[in-house]
Design a protein around this motif. Structure first.
Motif, PDB file in Angstrom:
ATOM      1  N   LEU A  71       0.820  -1.185  -0.082  1.00 37.84           N
ATOM      2  CA  LEU A  71      -0.045  -0.110   0.083  1.00 37.84           C
ATOM      3  C   LEU A  71       0.904   1.320  -0.019  1.00 37.84           C
ATOM      4  CD1 LEU A  71      -2.914  -1.067   2.798  1.00 37.84           C
ATOM      5  CD2 LEU A  71      -2.973  -0.942   0.003  1.00 37.84           C
ATOM      6  N   ARG A  72       0.742   2.117  -1.141  1.00 41.09           N
ATOM      7  CA  ARG A  72       1.490   3.300  -1.249  1.00 41.09           C
ATOM      8  C   ARG A  72       0.388   4.357  -1.490  1.00 41.09           C
ATOM      9  NH1 ARG A  72       6.631   3.545  -2.721  1.00 41.09           N
ATOM     10  NH2 ARG A  72       6.102   5.531  -3.791  1.00 41.09           N
ATOM     11  N   PRO A  73       0.141   5.026  -0.108  1.00 46.78           N
ATOM     12  CA  PRO A  73      -0.517   6.327  -0.001  1.00 46.78           C
ATOM     13  C   PRO A  73      -0.236   7.197  -1.052  1.00 46.78           C
ATOM     14  CG  PRO A  73      -0.056   5.533   2.079  1.00 46.78           C
ATOM     15  CD  PRO A  73       0.755   4.747   1.191  1.00 46.78           C
ATOM     16  N   ARG A  74      -1.341   7.981  -1.458  1.00 46.11           N
ATOM     17  CA  ARG A  74      -0.985   9.094  -2.257  1.00 46.11           C
ATOM     18  C   ARG A  74      -1.035  10.462  -1.148  1.00 46.11           C
ATOM     19  NH1 ARG A  74      -1.705   7.534  -7.503  1.00 46.11           N
ATOM     20  NH2 ARG A  74      -1.277   5.249  -7.463  1.00 46.11           N
ATOM     21  N   ILE A  75      -0.925  10.232  -0.045  1.00 45.32           N
ATOM     22  CA  ILE A  75      -0.976  11.318   0.932  1.00 45.32           C
ATOM     23  C   ILE A  75       0.355  11.024   1.924  1.00 45.32           C
ATOM     24  CG2 ILE A  75      -3.266  12.486   0.769  1.00 45.32           C
ATOM     25  CD1 ILE A  75      -3.811  11.080   3.342  1.00 45.32           C
ATOM     26  N   ALA A  76       1.330  11.927   2.436  1.00 48.26           N
ATOM     27  CA  ALA A  76       2.311  11.689   2.974  1.00 48.26           C
ATOM     28  C   ALA A  76       2.591  12.633   3.643  1.00 48.26           C
ATOM     29  CB  ALA A  76       3.544  11.101   2.108  1.00 48.26           C
ATOM     30  N   GLY A  77       3.712  12.307   4.761  1.00 46.13           N
ATOM     31  CA  GLY A  77       4.091  13.540   5.564  1.00 46.13           C
ATOM     32  C   GLY A  77       5.581  12.959   6.063  1.00 46.13           C
ATOM     33  N   TRP A  78       6.396  13.996   6.705  1.00 47.16           N
ATOM     34  CA  TRP A  78       7.564  13.439   7.345  1.00 47.16           C
ATOM     35  C   TRP A  78       7.541  12.339   8.245  1.00 47.16           C
ATOM     36  CZ3 TRP A  78      10.640  15.913  11.731  1.00 47.16           C
ATOM     37  CH2 TRP A  78       9.675  16.518  12.683  1.00 47.16           C
ATOM     38  N   PHE A  79       6.463  11.927   8.635  1.00 41.13           N
ATOM     39  CA  PHE A  79       6.406  10.883   9.728  1.00 41.13           C
ATOM     40  C   PHE A  79       6.259   9.656   8.972  1.00 41.13           C
ATOM     41  CE2 PHE A  79       6.087  11.736  14.607  1.00 41.13           C
ATOM     42  CZ  PHE A  79       6.635  13.147  14.257  1.00 41.13           C
ATOM     43  N   SER A  80       5.829   9.728   7.741  1.00 45.86           N
ATOM     44  CA  SER A  80       5.756   8.513   6.785  1.00 45.86           C
ATOM     45  C   SER A  80       7.012   8.121   6.294  1.00 45.86           C
ATOM     46  CB  SER A  80       4.733   8.768   5.633  1.00 45.86           C
ATOM     47  OG  SER A  80       3.797   9.744   5.683  1.00 45.86           O
ATOM     48  N   ALA A  81       8.156   9.097   6.236  1.00 47.54           N
ATOM     49  CA  ALA A  81       9.289   8.815   5.510  1.00 47.54           C
ATOM     50  C   ALA A  81      10.320   8.270   6.212  1.00 47.54           C
ATOM     51  CB  ALA A  81      10.244  10.412   5.456  1.00 47.54           C
ATOM     52  N   LYS A  82      11.171   7.267   5.751  1.00 47.34           N
ATOM     53  CA  LYS A  82      11.998   6.161   6.111  1.00 47.34           C
ATOM     54  C   LYS A  82      12.850   6.913   7.169  1.00 47.34           C
ATOM     55  CE  LYS A  82      13.604   2.105   4.229  1.00 47.34           C
ATOM     56  NZ  LYS A  82      13.509   1.399   2.991  1.00 47.34           N
ATOM     57  N   ASP A  83      13.294   8.025   6.821  1.00 50.09           N
ATOM     58  CA  ASP A  83      14.287   8.687   7.661  1.00 50.09           C
ATOM     59  C   ASP A  83      13.869   9.984   7.989  1.00 50.09           C
ATOM     60  OD1 ASP A  83      16.399   9.693   9.415  1.00 50.09           O
ATOM     61  OD2 ASP A  83      17.815   9.179   7.824  1.00 50.09           O
ATOM     62  N   LEU A  84      12.853  10.182   9.079  1.00 54.70           N
ATOM     63  CA  LEU A  84      12.322  11.676   9.141  1.00 54.70           C
ATOM     64  C   LEU A  84      13.362  12.677   9.520  1.00 54.70           C
ATOM     65  CD1 LEU A  84       9.984  11.926  12.099  1.00 54.70           C
ATOM     66  CD2 LEU A  84      11.793  10.266  12.092  1.00 54.70           C
ATOM     67  N   PHE A  85      14.342  12.281  10.047  1.00 54.78           N
ATOM     68  CA  PHE A  85      15.349  13.514  10.558  1.00 54.78           C
ATOM     69  C   PHE A  85      16.022  13.699   9.415  1.00 54.78           C
ATOM     70  CE2 PHE A  85      13.430  12.045  14.728  1.00 54.78           C
ATOM     71  CZ  PHE A  85      12.871  13.043  14.832  1.00 54.78           C
ATOM     72  N   ALA A  86      16.405  13.020   8.446  1.00 55.66           N
ATOM     73  CA  ALA A  86      17.296  13.582   7.333  1.00 55.66           C
ATOM     74  C   ALA A  86      16.728  14.727   6.788  1.00 55.66           C
ATOM     75  CB  ALA A  86      17.099  12.099   6.120  1.00 55.66           C
ATOM     76  N   CYS A  87      15.485  15.012   6.880  1.00 55.03           N
ATOM     77  CA  CYS A  87      14.919  16.063   6.281  1.00 55.03           C
ATOM     78  C   CYS A  87      15.465  16.719   4.800  1.00 55.03           C
ATOM     79  CB  CYS A  87      15.125  17.204   7.121  1.00 55.03           C
ATOM     80  SG  CYS A  87      14.076  17.000   8.781  1.00 55.03           S
ATOM     81  N   ASP A  88      15.436  15.553   4.088  1.00 50.76           N
ATOM     82  CA  ASP A  88      15.827  15.679   2.976  1.00 50.76           C
ATOM     83  C   ASP A  88      14.577  15.791   1.671  1.00 50.76           C
ATOM     84  OD1 ASP A  88      16.791  15.618   0.036  1.00 50.76           O
ATOM     85  OD2 ASP A  88      17.736  13.462   0.414  1.00 50.76           O
ATOM     86  N   ILE A  89      14.500  17.138   1.317  1.00 49.73           N
ATOM     87  CA  ILE A  89      13.350  17.397   0.407  1.00 49.73           C
ATOM     88  C   ILE A  89      13.257  16.787  -1.073  1.00 49.73           C
ATOM     89  CG2 ILE A  89      13.910  19.641  -0.500  1.00 49.73           C
ATOM     90  CD1 ILE A  89      10.919  20.597   0.331  1.00 49.73           C
ATOM     91  N   THR A  90      14.551  16.466  -1.256  1.00 49.11           N
ATOM     92  CA  THR A  90      14.815  16.153  -2.790  1.00 49.11           C
ATOM     93  C   THR A  90      14.403  14.707  -2.907  1.00 49.11           C
ATOM     94  OG1 THR A  90      16.905  15.336  -2.228  1.00 49.11           O
ATOM     95  CG2 THR A  90      16.545  17.550  -2.989  1.00 49.11           C
ATOM     96  N   ARG A  91      14.193  13.687  -1.922  1.00 54.84           N
ATOM     97  CA  ARG A  91      13.705  12.471  -2.013  1.00 54.84           C
ATOM     98  C   ARG A  91      12.812  11.753  -1.086  1.00 54.84           C
ATOM     99  NH1 ARG A  91      17.542   7.978  -2.752  1.00 54.84           N
ATOM    100  NH2 ARG A  91      15.944   6.769  -1.790  1.00 54.84           N
ATOM    101  N   PHE A  92      11.896  11.047  -1.277  1.00 55.53           N
ATOM    102  CA  PHE A  92      11.057  10.507  -0.367  1.00 55.53           C
ATOM    103  C   PHE A  92      10.866   8.783  -0.391  1.00 55.53           C
ATOM    104  CE2 PHE A  92       6.628   8.786   0.927  1.00 55.53           C
ATOM    105  CZ  PHE A  92       6.667   9.324   2.380  1.00 55.53           C
ATOM    106  N   ASP A  93      11.291   8.326   0.687  1.00 54.75           N
ATOM    107  CA  ASP A  93      11.017   6.793   0.591  1.00 54.75           C
ATOM    108  C   ASP A  93       9.860   6.392   1.822  1.00 54.75           C
ATOM    109  OD1 ASP A  93      12.711   5.802  -1.429  1.00 54.75           O
ATOM    110  OD2 ASP A  93      14.168   6.501  -0.148  1.00 54.75           O
ATOM    111  N   PHE A  94       9.011   5.582   1.658  1.00 55.14           N
ATOM    112  CA  PHE A  94       8.101   5.332   2.785  1.00 55.14           C
ATOM    113  C   PHE A  94       8.926   4.428   3.743  1.00 55.14           C
ATOM    114  CE2 PHE A  94       4.448   6.090  -0.221  1.00 55.14           C
ATOM    115  CZ  PHE A  94       3.584   6.878   0.914  1.00 55.14           C
ATOM    116  N   LYS A  95       8.224   4.341   4.974  1.00 50.88           N
ATOM    117  CA  LYS A  95       8.775   3.482   5.885  1.00 50.88           C
ATOM    118  C   LYS A  95       8.229   2.111   5.594  1.00 50.88           C
ATOM    119  CE  LYS A  95       9.512   6.021  10.307  1.00 50.88           C
ATOM    120  NZ  LYS A  95       9.262   7.369  10.160  1.00 50.88           N
ATOM    121  N   ASP A  96       9.065   1.150   6.240  1.00 57.01           N
ATOM    122  CA  ASP A  96       8.607  -0.350   5.678  1.00 57.01           C
ATOM    123  C   ASP A  96       7.529  -0.698   6.709  1.00 57.01           C
ATOM    124  OD1 ASP A  96      10.290  -0.307   3.457  1.00 57.01           O
ATOM    125  OD2 ASP A  96      11.701  -0.909   5.059  1.00 57.01           O
ATOM    126  N   ASP A  97       7.290  -0.079   7.659  1.00 58.94           N
ATOM    127  CA  ASP A  97       6.398  -0.584   8.669  1.00 58.94           C
ATOM    128  C   ASP A  97       5.081   0.285   8.670  1.00 58.94           C
ATOM    129  OD1 ASP A  97       6.788   1.532  10.322  1.00 58.94           O
ATOM    130  OD2 ASP A  97       7.968   0.246  11.523  1.00 58.94           O
TER     131      ASP A  97
END
Ligand SMILES: Cc1ncc(COP(=O)(O)O)c(C=O)c1O
Length: 378
Positions: A229-255
């Motif tokens: 399931l890959r939602p079409r809405i996301a936020g920094w808490f959904s991001a694999k590494d939320l504290f990387a704060c990298d606005i150039t790429r987004f990967d979902f967390k695995d859990d």
């Protein structure tokens, strides 16, 4: 179990006859103590409370909720509301070959709204034959190979009827559809194991039977489904590494945290921990047993007083939400309130919802006042 022992936990019970837990569970001293601790930590630590304490509180809550549901903590997300959880899941489904979503006409409206706003989805509402329950055979008639998801309630908010989840899961899965449960009105009053019932998505929250207040919902997703399931809405808490704060790429967390969007409501996390501690200490099966005693007494007494009740036929399918037919439910609720009895209403019905902290005397009192007497039995 000495149920009256629990009453001292809930100040509202000293001030009123509180029989509206399906709207809002009572606030406990434990929840208030947890909130007070949160405030104190805020004063003492400032932002470092996040890392030193509050992330731990979030994980404690996630762990307790997961244990109650029979799930792994990594399969549970904390979201802002049921609506947000539903919208996130709805955004992750491909409707191109399966444009149908099957719901029940007795479901809470927010369940339908997620799909009614989409023009790529056809929403089918399964009808109730008796106004209180829905025969699983009606779902079986509605679900087909064009169905993306069968989404319905565990307990109906207006009738208290408990649905047979495993049978509904089997109907959905026989057609390759997902099975989603809105369990906001069941968890905390009706035992459930998400794996036993074979749910793909299971949503609940602390507001009502878990006595944790507003501001959060709990979203379980079946382990194998999470990465699909890959939602079409996301936020920094959904991001694999939320504290990387990298606005150039987004990967979902695995859990399941991929379904979380942003900063959670920390006051609610703490209030919910207080309520959850009580539920965990008593155990949901014991709460279910106690609530059934109170509910069956209410149904019997109110029936003897000449009122019609809208509920499931069999006691095993009923929960602690009792709809009492009334010509003027708003007026009746106001009259009860003037006698210190807090209940709720829906068109045509007074809604009474006891929880384990209520007493038989309170049940008798609401029936007496509703029937016109004013016996003070508190
Ligand atoms: C069955 C059910 N689902 C969901 C909700 C609440 O939805 P949300 O968390 O989006 O406010 C309620 C609240 O009354 C409910 O009864």
């Amino acid at each position: 179990m000495d149920w009256t022992r629990w009453r001292a936990e809930f100040p509202i019970l000293e001030r009123s006859t509180y029989l509206n837990s399906c709207s809002l569970g009572a606030l406990s001293h434990r929840a208030m103590a947890r909130i007070a601790t949160f405030h104190e930590q805020w004063h003492s630590y400032g932002a470092s409370a996040w890392y030193e304490l509050w992330l731990g509180a979030i994980e404690e809550l996630r762990g307790r909720v997961a244990r109650m549901l029979g799930a792994d903590a990594s399969d549970v997300a904390l979201t802002a509301s049921t609506s947000v959880a539903l919208a996130t899941i709805a955004s992750a489904i491909d409707y191109s070959r399966r444009p149908k979503v099957v719901i029940a006409e007795l479901d809470f409206p927010t369940l339908g709204y997620q799909w009614m706003v989409r023009d790529d989805v056809e929403v089918v509402r399964v009808r109730s034959d008796d106004g209180a329950t829905i025969d699983p055979a009606r779902f079986a008639e509605a679900v087909d190979d064009r169905t993306a998801i069968l989404a319905t309630s565990h307990v109906f908010f207006t009738t208290g009827a408990i649905q047979p989840l495993r049978a509904l899961a089997d109907i959905a899965h026989a057609h390759g559809a997902l099975f989603l449960v809105d369990a906001y009105q069941s968890v905390g009053q009706v035992p459930v194991d998400v794996r036993d019932v074979d749910a793909d998505v299971f949503i609940t929250g602390p507001l009502k039977w878990l006595m944790g207040g507003p501001g959060l919902a709990y979203l379980y997703v079946r382990h194998e489904l999470i990465r699909q399931l890959r939602p079409r809405i996301a936020g920094w808490f959904s991001a694999k590494d939320l504290f990387a704060c990298d606005i150039t790429r987004f990967d979902f967390k695995d859990d399941a945290r991929r379904f979380e969007l942003g900063t959670p409501a920390l006051p609610t996390v703490h209030a919910a921990l207080g309520g959850q501690e009580i539920v965990d200490e008593i155990g949901v099966p014991a709460i279910r047993e106690r609530n059934a005693q109170l509910t069956e007494r209410l149904i019997e007494r109110v029936g003897d007083a000449g009122f019609r009740v809208r509920c499931a036929q069999s006691a095993a399918d009923r929960s602690a939400i009792v709809m009492i037919a009334h010509d003027n439910p708003g007026g009746a609720v106001a009259r009860l309130a003037s006698d210190g009895i807090i209940v709720d209403w829906r068109p045509g019905y007074v809604r009474v919802s006891p929880h384990f902290y209520n007493t038989e005397a309170e049940i008798d009192r609401v029936v007496d006042v509703l029937a016109g007497g004013t016996r003070d039995a508190r």
